[in-house]
Scaffold this motif. Sequence first.
Motif, PDB file in Angstrom:
ATOM      1  N   LYS A  20      92.376 -47.009 -69.707  1.00 48.90           N
ATOM      2  CA  LYS A  20      92.578 -45.566 -69.611  1.00 48.90           C
ATOM      3  C   LYS A  20      93.666 -45.077 -70.566  1.00 48.90           C
ATOM      4  CE  LYS A  20      90.848 -44.749 -65.022  1.00 48.90           C
ATOM      5  NZ  LYS A  20      89.841 -43.771 -65.308  1.00 48.90           N
ATOM      6  N   ASP A  21      93.485 -43.863 -71.054  1.00 47.98           N
ATOM      7  CA  ASP A  21      94.467 -43.239 -71.940  1.00 47.98           C
ATOM      8  C   ASP A  21      95.819 -43.049 -71.260  1.00 47.98           C
ATOM      9  OD1 ASP A  21      92.610 -43.083 -73.977  1.00 47.98           O
ATOM     10  OD2 ASP A  21      92.021 -41.033 -73.487  1.00 47.98           O
ATOM     11  N   THR A  22      95.818 -42.972 -69.948  1.00 47.02           N
ATOM     12  CA  THR A  22      97.061 -42.760 -69.200  1.00 47.02           C
ATOM     13  C   THR A  22      97.888 -44.031 -69.056  1.00 47.02           C
ATOM     14  OG1 THR A  22      95.829 -43.077 -67.141  1.00 47.02           O
ATOM     15  CG2 THR A  22      96.145 -40.808 -67.892  1.00 47.02           C
ATOM     16  N   TYR A  27      95.768 -50.911 -73.880  1.00 47.90           N
ATOM     17  CA  TYR A  27      94.837 -51.957 -73.430  1.00 47.90           C
ATOM     18  C   TYR A  27      95.396 -53.354 -73.696  1.00 47.90           C
ATOM     19  CZ  TYR A  27      90.570 -54.630 -72.740  1.00 47.90           C
ATOM     20  OH  TYR A  27      89.654 -55.550 -72.294  1.00 47.90           O
ATOM     21  N   GLU A  28      96.321 -53.456 -74.642  1.00 50.47           N
ATOM     22  CA  GLU A  28      96.893 -54.755 -74.993  1.00 50.47           C
ATOM     23  C   GLU A  28      97.551 -55.432 -73.801  1.00 50.47           C
ATOM     24  OE1 GLU A  28      97.382 -51.947 -76.832  1.00 50.47           O
ATOM     25  OE2 GLU A  28      96.006 -52.519 -78.422  1.00 50.47           O
ATOM     26  N   ILE A  29      98.011 -54.653 -72.824  1.00 52.03           N
ATOM     27  CA  ILE A  29      98.623 -55.255 -71.635  1.00 52.03           C
ATOM     28  C   ILE A  29      97.620 -56.166 -70.934  1.00 52.03           C
ATOM     29  CG2 ILE A  29      98.079 -53.387 -70.012  1.00 52.03           C
ATOM     30  CD1 ILE A  29     101.376 -55.317 -70.056  1.00 52.03           C
TER      31      ILE A  29
END
Length: 51
Positions: A20-22, A27-29
Amino acid sequence: MNSEKLVQAISDIVEEKSKKDTNIFGYEIWSYHVAIIVKYAKLLAEKLGAD
């Protein structure tokens, strides 16, 4: 629901939230942290006989 299905369901939810953008971490996490932690947690559980 067996434990494998439960793990997969949780994994799907966390990965989707990571996209999600939030998500301030991006996304790397998921790719560079969560997925690796899960991998080693499974190996450790197997080694210690966890279910």
